[in-house]
Write a protein that holds these residues in place. Sequence first.
Motif, PDB file in Angstrom:
ATOM      1  N   MET A   1      24.375  22.901   5.468  1.00 29.62           N
ATOM      2  CA  MET A   1      24.398  24.361   5.470  1.00 29.62           C
ATOM      3  C   MET A   1      24.213  24.853   6.899  1.00 29.62           C
ATOM      4  O   MET A   1      23.233  24.542   7.549  1.00 29.62           O
ATOM      5  N   SER A   3      24.788  28.518   9.270  1.00 33.32           N
ATOM      6  CA  SER A   3      25.138  29.929   9.128  1.00 33.32           C
ATOM      7  C   SER A   3      26.041  30.371  10.271  1.00 33.32           C
ATOM      8  O   SER A   3      26.048  29.788  11.349  1.00 33.32           O
ATOM      9  N   SER A  23      24.974  28.880   0.807  1.00 38.79           N
ATOM     10  CA  SER A  23      23.550  28.940   1.152  1.00 38.79           C
ATOM     11  C   SER A  23      22.925  27.605   0.788  1.00 38.79           C
ATOM     12  O   SER A  23      23.558  26.740   0.183  1.00 38.79           O
ATOM     13  N   LEU A  76      19.958  34.836  -0.171  1.00 34.22           N
ATOM     14  CA  LEU A  76      20.898  33.721  -0.042  1.00 34.22           C
ATOM     15  C   LEU A  76      22.019  34.042   0.946  1.00 34.22           C
ATOM     16  O   LEU A  76      22.466  33.183   1.701  1.00 34.22           O
ATOM     17  N   TRP A  77      22.460  35.304   0.964  1.00 34.89           N
ATOM     18  CA  TRP A  77      23.515  35.733   1.885  1.00 34.89           C
ATOM     19  C   TRP A  77      23.101  35.515   3.332  1.00 34.89           C
ATOM     20  O   TRP A  77      23.895  35.069   4.153  1.00 34.89           O
ATOM     21  N   THR A  78      21.847  35.814   3.663  1.00 39.36           N
ATOM     22  CA  THR A  78      21.405  35.659   5.062  1.00 39.36           C
ATOM     23  C   THR A  78      21.325  34.197   5.485  1.00 39.36           C
ATOM     24  O   THR A  78      21.212  33.912   6.673  1.00 39.36           O
ATOM     25  N   GLN A  79      21.390  33.281   4.540  1.00 36.42           N
ATOM     26  CA  GLN A  79      21.473  31.863   4.893  1.00 36.42           C
ATOM     27  C   GLN A  79      22.904  31.465   5.268  1.00 36.42           C
ATOM     28  O   GLN A  79      23.118  30.453   5.928  1.00 36.42           O
ATOM     29  N   ILE A  80      23.861  32.270   4.857  1.00 39.96           N
ATOM     30  CA  ILE A  80      25.268  31.993   5.151  1.00 39.96           C
ATOM     31  C   ILE A  80      25.703  32.719   6.419  1.00 39.96           C
ATOM     32  O   ILE A  80      26.371  32.153   7.276  1.00 39.96           O
ATOM     33  N   ARG A 110      22.647  28.255  -5.662  1.00 35.84           N
ATOM     34  CA  ARG A 110      23.072  28.566  -4.293  1.00 35.84           C
ATOM     35  C   ARG A 110      24.235  29.533  -4.351  1.00 35.84           C
ATOM     36  O   ARG A 110      24.939  29.633  -5.364  1.00 35.84           O
TER      37      ARG A 110
END
Length: 154
Positions: A1, A3, A23, A76-80, A110
């Motif tokens: 993963m 980002s 994520s 979860l979005w902020t992990q991407i 995820r």
Amino acid sequence: MSSITIRSLRELEQYEGQELGLSGYHTITQEQITRFAEATLDHQWIHLDAERAQAESPFGGTIAHGYLTVALLPYLWTQIVHIENLKMQVNYEIESLRFNQAVLVNSDVRLRARLLSVKDLRGIAKARIEVALEIRDAKKSAYTGVITFLYHFL
């Protein structure tokens, strides 16, 4: 993963039409489900009563609230995607969200995301993102849909 870092509207536009990634996995625990029930006043037994859920529900145990899984979207979005140079981010819209499968307690989930479009609204980026909340070792995702964020860059 890993980002993606985006620093401007123009950089965001470069990812239009692309899969942005995944994520990390997040485990949904009974404690998290219980706390969500307390926060939302949704105390339905399929979320909270493990004994009854095991005996009576088709799921064989407690399940996460659908809206709990949706509430995990920003985390979860902020992990991407990591957005820099931002004054503000606003949750703008959720389109055609479909719950496909219940998320059992202690499941790992995820987020998978694809940037569908970016529109420049006089300097504010309107980003439409196709999302799917995947459940580890499950054939179907928990949900699919399109979310829209407004990004007010500096």
